[in-house]
Structures are given as C-alpha cells and as structure tokens.
Design a protein around this motif. Structure first.
Motif, PDB file in Angstrom:
ATOM      1  N   TYR A  46       0.273 -13.076   4.580  1.00  0.00           N
ATOM      2  CA  TYR A  46      -0.713 -12.489   3.675  1.00  0.00           C
ATOM      3  C   TYR A  46      -0.323 -12.893   2.251  1.00  0.00           C
ATOM      4  O   TYR A  46       0.755 -12.545   1.788  1.00  0.00           O
ATOM      5  CB  TYR A  46      -0.691 -10.969   3.829  1.00  0.00           C
ATOM      6  N   ILE A  47      -1.197 -13.634   1.581  1.00  0.00           N
ATOM      7  CA  ILE A  47      -0.819 -14.187   0.278  1.00  0.00           C
ATOM      8  C   ILE A  47      -1.621 -13.637  -0.893  1.00  0.00           C
ATOM      9  O   ILE A  47      -1.288 -13.887  -2.042  1.00  0.00           O
ATOM     10  CB  ILE A  47      -0.921 -15.728   0.266  1.00  0.00           C
ATOM     11  N   ASP A  48      -2.684 -12.900  -0.616  1.00  0.00           N
ATOM     12  CA  ASP A  48      -3.592 -12.479  -1.685  1.00  0.00           C
ATOM     13  C   ASP A  48      -3.343 -11.024  -2.086  1.00  0.00           C
ATOM     14  O   ASP A  48      -4.217 -10.171  -1.989  1.00  0.00           O
ATOM     15  CB  ASP A  48      -5.041 -12.688  -1.249  1.00  0.00           C
ATOM     16  N   ASN A  53      -7.485  -6.111  -3.226  1.00  0.00           N
ATOM     17  CA  ASN A  53      -7.136  -6.245  -1.813  1.00  0.00           C
ATOM     18  C   ASN A  53      -6.184  -5.159  -1.321  1.00  0.00           C
ATOM     19  O   ASN A  53      -5.677  -5.232  -0.207  1.00  0.00           O
ATOM     20  CB  ASN A  53      -6.538  -7.619  -1.548  1.00  0.00           C
ATOM     21  N   LEU A  54      -5.939  -4.192  -2.163  1.00  0.00           N
ATOM     22  CA  LEU A  54      -5.141  -3.027  -1.771  1.00  0.00           C
ATOM     23  C   LEU A  54      -6.003  -1.786  -1.964  1.00  0.00           C
ATOM     24  O   LEU A  54      -6.619  -1.607  -3.011  1.00  0.00           O
ATOM     25  CB  LEU A  54      -3.883  -2.905  -2.623  1.00  0.00           C
ATOM     26  N   ARG A  55      -6.052  -0.950  -0.957  1.00  0.00           N
ATOM     27  CA  ARG A  55      -6.821   0.294  -1.051  1.00  0.00           C
ATOM     28  C   ARG A  55      -5.862   1.463  -1.124  1.00  0.00           C
ATOM     29  O   ARG A  55      -4.853   1.505  -0.429  1.00  0.00           O
ATOM     30  CB  ARG A  55      -7.735   0.477   0.157  1.00  0.00           C
ATOM     31  N   ILE A  56      -6.204   2.425  -1.972  1.00  0.00           N
ATOM     32  CA  ILE A  56      -5.380   3.605  -2.192  1.00  0.00           C
ATOM     33  C   ILE A  56      -5.994   4.786  -1.466  1.00  0.00           C
ATOM     34  O   ILE A  56      -7.201   5.016  -1.538  1.00  0.00           O
ATOM     35  CB  ILE A  56      -5.301   3.939  -3.704  1.00  0.00           C
ATOM     36  N   CYS A  57      -5.159   5.519  -0.785  1.00  0.00           N
ATOM     37  CA  CYS A  57      -5.585   6.734  -0.101  1.00  0.00           C
ATOM     38  C   CYS A  57      -4.676   7.869  -0.558  1.00  0.00           C
ATOM     39  O   CYS A  57      -3.490   7.889  -0.243  1.00  0.00           O
ATOM     40  CB  CYS A  57      -5.500   6.552   1.406  1.00  0.00           C
ATOM     41  N   VAL A  63       0.547  12.898  -0.786  1.00  0.00           N
ATOM     42  CA  VAL A  63       1.072  11.604  -0.365  1.00  0.00           C
ATOM     43  C   VAL A  63       0.048  10.520  -0.680  1.00  0.00           C
ATOM     44  O   VAL A  63      -1.140  10.671  -0.392  1.00  0.00           O
ATOM     45  CB  VAL A  63       1.384  11.607   1.155  1.00  0.00           C
ATOM     46  N   THR A  64       0.512   9.448  -1.313  1.00  0.00           N
ATOM     47  CA  THR A  64      -0.350   8.309  -1.611  1.00  0.00           C
ATOM     48  C   THR A  64       0.058   7.155  -0.702  1.00  0.00           C
ATOM     49  O   THR A  64       1.224   6.794  -0.637  1.00  0.00           O
ATOM     50  CB  THR A  64      -0.214   7.880  -3.086  1.00  0.00           C
ATOM     51  N   LYS A  65      -0.920   6.586  -0.001  1.00  0.00           N
ATOM     52  CA  LYS A  65      -0.670   5.435   0.849  1.00  0.00           C
ATOM     53  C   LYS A  65      -1.483   4.261   0.327  1.00  0.00           C
ATOM     54  O   LYS A  65      -2.568   4.435  -0.213  1.00  0.00           O
ATOM     55  CB  LYS A  65      -1.056   5.732   2.298  1.00  0.00           C
ATOM     56  N   VAL A  66      -0.929   3.083   0.502  1.00  0.00           N
ATOM     57  CA  VAL A  66      -1.602   1.858   0.086  1.00  0.00           C
ATOM     58  C   VAL A  66      -1.820   1.010   1.334  1.00  0.00           C
ATOM     59  O   VAL A  66      -0.914   0.844   2.148  1.00  0.00           O
ATOM     60  CB  VAL A  66      -0.753   1.078  -0.946  1.00  0.00           C
ATOM     61  N   TYR A  67      -3.017   0.456   1.469  1.00  0.00           N
ATOM     62  CA  TYR A  67      -3.370  -0.355   2.625  1.00  0.00           C
ATOM     63  C   TYR A  67      -3.754  -1.757   2.188  1.00  0.00           C
ATOM     64  O   TYR A  67      -4.465  -1.934   1.195  1.00  0.00           O
ATOM     65  CB  TYR A  67      -4.568   0.260   3.362  1.00  0.00           C
ATOM     66  N   LEU A  68      -3.313  -2.754   2.973  1.00  0.00           N
ATOM     67  CA  LEU A  68      -3.758  -4.128   2.777  1.00  0.00           C
ATOM     68  C   LEU A  68      -5.145  -4.265   3.386  1.00  0.00           C
ATOM     69  O   LEU A  68      -5.373  -3.833   4.517  1.00  0.00           O
ATOM     70  CB  LEU A  68      -2.831  -5.107   3.509  1.00  0.00           C
TER      71      LEU A  68
END
Length: 130
Positions: A46-48, A53-57, A63-68
């Motif tokens: 994963y290069i981008d 391209n990152l989503r925050i929840c 709790v904060t999670k970051v998703y690709l």
C-alpha cells in the motif's frame, strides 16, 4: 496502481484524516503495522498513504481508529518480503512513497523504526556492508 484489486469491506469511519493526524504517533503506528502486514501476508504494498485514503472513526468510548481505504494505488510484490526491513527498503525506492515520506516525517520515521525492529539475517548482513 494495479488494475485488478478487489477488496470487500464494510463502510468505516466518519471523516477523512487531516495532515495534523500524521504527526500523531498513536494514530499512525497502527497504519504502519497494517501496511507491513499487507506486504507480509498478501504481497500487497500500500503506497498511497495520505489523508483522503485514511478514514477516522471516533467511538463513544473515546477510542479513535484509523482505517486504510482506497486500495487502487498499490503494488503487487513479486515475492514475499523476507522481513519488514526489506518492505520498508522497497517502499523508499518507490517515487510516490518518497513524496509521502518527505511530507510526513513522523510516518517515515515510524516505518524506519518498524523495519529496523524486524530485520532478517540476510538484510542485516547486507546493511552492514553499506
């Protein structure tokens, strides 16, 4: 990126990441771990790695999670990396990743730390010759 990558995932996150989040070690470390896991497990590099391209929840418990997300710009590795150091070295050779790392210094440092923490003997010997 690769033409035929299909990923099934539920909708995640409530907002896109912002540049300031890339200076947060606690938020970025799981992203580094995920990128290295994708390379080790599925030979997907994963290069981008950038804010859209990152989503925050942010969950109710604080709790904060970051998703690709957005997997269209990735490289299919020809062979399984021998170690995380090898993956990070490959990343540094990619022109797009160089731009990302030059913009997000902490992210680059986290990848370097992860790579240096998991070096196989072959790469360790090769690194010693440099």
């Amino acid at each position: 990126g690769e033409f035929s990558v299909c990923l099934r995932s539920p909708f995640v996150g409530t907002k896109d990441a912002v540049n300031e989040m890339f200076e947060n070690r606690d938020l970025m470390k799981p992203i580094v771990d995920a990128v290295l896991w994708l390379a080790r497990t599925w030979l997907l590099l994963y290069i981008d790695i950038r804010p859209p391209n990152l989503r925050i929840c942010e969950k109710e418990d604080g709790v904060t999670k970051v998703y690709l997300i957005d997997y269209d710009d990735m490289v299919l590795l020809k062979e399984k990396p021998c170690c995380d150091f090898s993956t990070v070295t490959t990343m540094w050779k990619n022109e797009h990743v160089q731009k990302v790392f030059n913009q997000y210094k902490l992210l680059a440092a986290l990848f370097d730390e992860a790579g240096n923490a998991h070096v196989c003997e072959v790469c360790l010997l090769g690194r010693a010759k440099i």
